[in-house]
Design an enzyme around this catalytic site. Structure first.
Site, PDB file in Angstrom:
ATOM      1  N   CYS A  65       0.885  -1.176   0.000  1.00 31.40           N
ATOM      2  CA  CYS A  65       0.000   0.000   0.000  1.00 31.40           C
ATOM      3  C   CYS A  65       0.918   1.221   0.000  1.00 31.40           C
ATOM      4  O   CYS A  65       2.097   1.107  -0.368  1.00 31.40           O
ATOM      5  CB  CYS A  65      -0.984  -0.021   1.170  1.00 31.40           C
ATOM      6  SG  CYS A  65      -0.264   0.115   2.818  1.00 31.40           S
ATOM      7  N   GLY A  70      -0.775  -0.056   6.633  1.00 29.48           N
ATOM      8  CA  GLY A  70      -2.185  -0.442   6.745  1.00 29.48           C
ATOM      9  C   GLY A  70      -2.446  -1.846   6.231  1.00 29.48           C
ATOM     10  O   GLY A  70      -3.093  -2.665   6.897  1.00 29.48           O
ATOM     11  N   HIS A  98      14.528 -15.789  11.086  1.00 30.29           N
ATOM     12  CA  HIS A  98      14.237 -15.882  12.524  1.00 30.29           C
ATOM     13  C   HIS A  98      12.741 -15.990  12.846  1.00 30.29           C
ATOM     14  O   HIS A  98      12.362 -16.669  13.797  1.00 30.29           O
ATOM     15  CB  HIS A  98      14.790 -14.648  13.258  1.00 30.29           C
ATOM     16  CG  HIS A  98      16.287 -14.602  13.289  1.00 30.29           C
ATOM     17  ND1 HIS A  98      16.992 -13.671  14.005  1.00 30.29           N
ATOM     18  CD2 HIS A  98      17.224 -15.379  12.674  1.00 30.29           C
ATOM     19  CE1 HIS A  98      18.294 -13.858  13.848  1.00 30.29           C
ATOM     20  NE2 HIS A  98      18.464 -14.896  13.024  1.00 30.29           N
ATOM     21  N   ARG A 109       4.970   4.295  -1.564  1.00 28.85           N
ATOM     22  CA  ARG A 109       5.294   5.716  -1.432  1.00 28.85           C
ATOM     23  C   ARG A 109       6.551   5.922  -0.585  1.00 28.85           C
ATOM     24  O   ARG A 109       6.942   7.054  -0.308  1.00 28.85           O
ATOM     25  CB  ARG A 109       4.115   6.472  -0.812  1.00 28.85           C
ATOM     26  CG  ARG A 109       2.890   6.491  -1.702  1.00 28.85           C
ATOM     27  CD  ARG A 109       1.700   7.136  -1.014  1.00 28.85           C
ATOM     28  NE  ARG A 109       0.548   7.158  -1.918  1.00 28.85           N
ATOM     29  CZ  ARG A 109      -0.715   7.281  -1.511  1.00 28.85           C
ATOM     30  NH1 ARG A 109      -0.982   7.405  -0.216  1.00 28.85           N
ATOM     31  NH2 ARG A 109      -1.691   7.297  -2.379  1.00 28.85           N
ATOM     32  N   HIS A 134      13.851 -20.245  17.914  1.00 31.13           N
ATOM     33  CA  HIS A 134      12.935 -19.566  16.991  1.00 31.13           C
ATOM     34  C   HIS A 134      11.566 -20.248  16.987  1.00 31.13           C
ATOM     35  O   HIS A 134      10.535 -19.590  16.952  1.00 31.13           O
ATOM     36  CB  HIS A 134      13.517 -19.527  15.579  1.00 31.13           C
ATOM     37  CG  HIS A 134      14.757 -18.675  15.472  1.00 31.13           C
ATOM     38  ND1 HIS A 134      14.880 -17.455  16.088  1.00 31.13           N
ATOM     39  CD2 HIS A 134      15.923 -18.876  14.822  1.00 31.13           C
ATOM     40  CE1 HIS A 134      16.066 -16.940  15.820  1.00 31.13           C
ATOM     41  NE2 HIS A 134      16.733 -17.792  15.058  1.00 31.13           N
TER      42      HIS A 134
HETATM   43  C1  RB5 Z   1      -3.914   5.400   0.992  1.00 32.58           C
HETATM   44  O1  RB5 Z   1      -3.968   6.760   0.721  1.00 32.58           O
HETATM   45  C2  RB5 Z   1      -2.943   5.095   2.110  1.00 32.58           C
HETATM   46  O2  RB5 Z   1      -3.441   5.543   3.321  1.00 32.58           O
HETATM   47  C3  RB5 Z   1      -2.634   3.622   2.162  1.00 32.58           C
HETATM   48  O3  RB5 Z   1      -2.130   3.215   0.936  1.00 32.58           O
HETATM   49  C4  RB5 Z   1      -1.616   3.172   3.188  1.00 32.58           C
HETATM   50  O4  RB5 Z   1      -0.472   3.948   3.135  1.00 32.58           O
HETATM   51  C5  RB5 Z   1      -2.116   2.987   4.551  1.00 32.58           C
HETATM   52  O5  RB5 Z   1      -1.425   2.494   5.454  1.00 32.58           O
END
Ligand code: RB5
Length: 146
Positions: A65, A70, A98, A109, A134
């Protein structure tokens, strides 16, 4: 090797790059992710990948993401999933050695495509050490799942 992959709208482009890379390696990829930039909800895709791994339909999972946070939280809610969010290869490798991580996460991003592929390869090439300590710690993790 079968890998389940999933992503929200922030991870579409990186998912396509990682997916192509896996397929070039001869890995069977099941794509549970979204395929457009239209805003969507990462828990949906994290759950799908987590369940595919937990049910044994896939050997491993990769979730992407914006930050990796998330969608990894979502996948990690599925019983039996051990997920690791990584921004560099060392953590990915050690999480397999581990913690026997079975789902890898990263943020589209946060890191670039080249780093994502390095992380993916480091994770795939690493092997769980399986030592008694482990195993004990992973059992303890599983007990937390209830
Ligand atoms: C989406 O805008 C963003 O919140 C999602 O991709 C992520 O980074 C959430 O943890």
């Amino acid at each position: 090797m079968r890998i389940a992959i999933g992503n929200d709208h922030a991870g579409v482009e990186m998912k396509n790059i990682v997916k192509a890379h896996l397929e070039e390696k001869g890995i069977e990829v099941t794509d549970f992710g979204c395929s457009t930039s239209q805003s969507c909800d990462y828990p949906v895709y994290g759950e799908k990948v987590g369940k595919a791994v937990a049910l044994g339909e896939a050997d491993l999972g990769i979730v992407i993401c914006g930050t990796g946070v998330g969608i990894s939280m979502a996948a990690g809610k599925v019983k039996g999933v051990r997920v690791c969010v990584c921004s560099e290869p060392c953590t990915a490798r050690l999480s397999k050695m581990h913690n026997n991580s079975n789902v890898l996460a990263f943020g589209a991003r946060i890191i670039g495509a080249e780093m994502a592929l390095m992380i993916t390869d480091a994770w795939l090439d690493a092997e769980y050490e399986g030592s008694e300590r482990h195993e004990r710690r992973i059992r303890m993790l599983m007990e937390l799942e209830g």
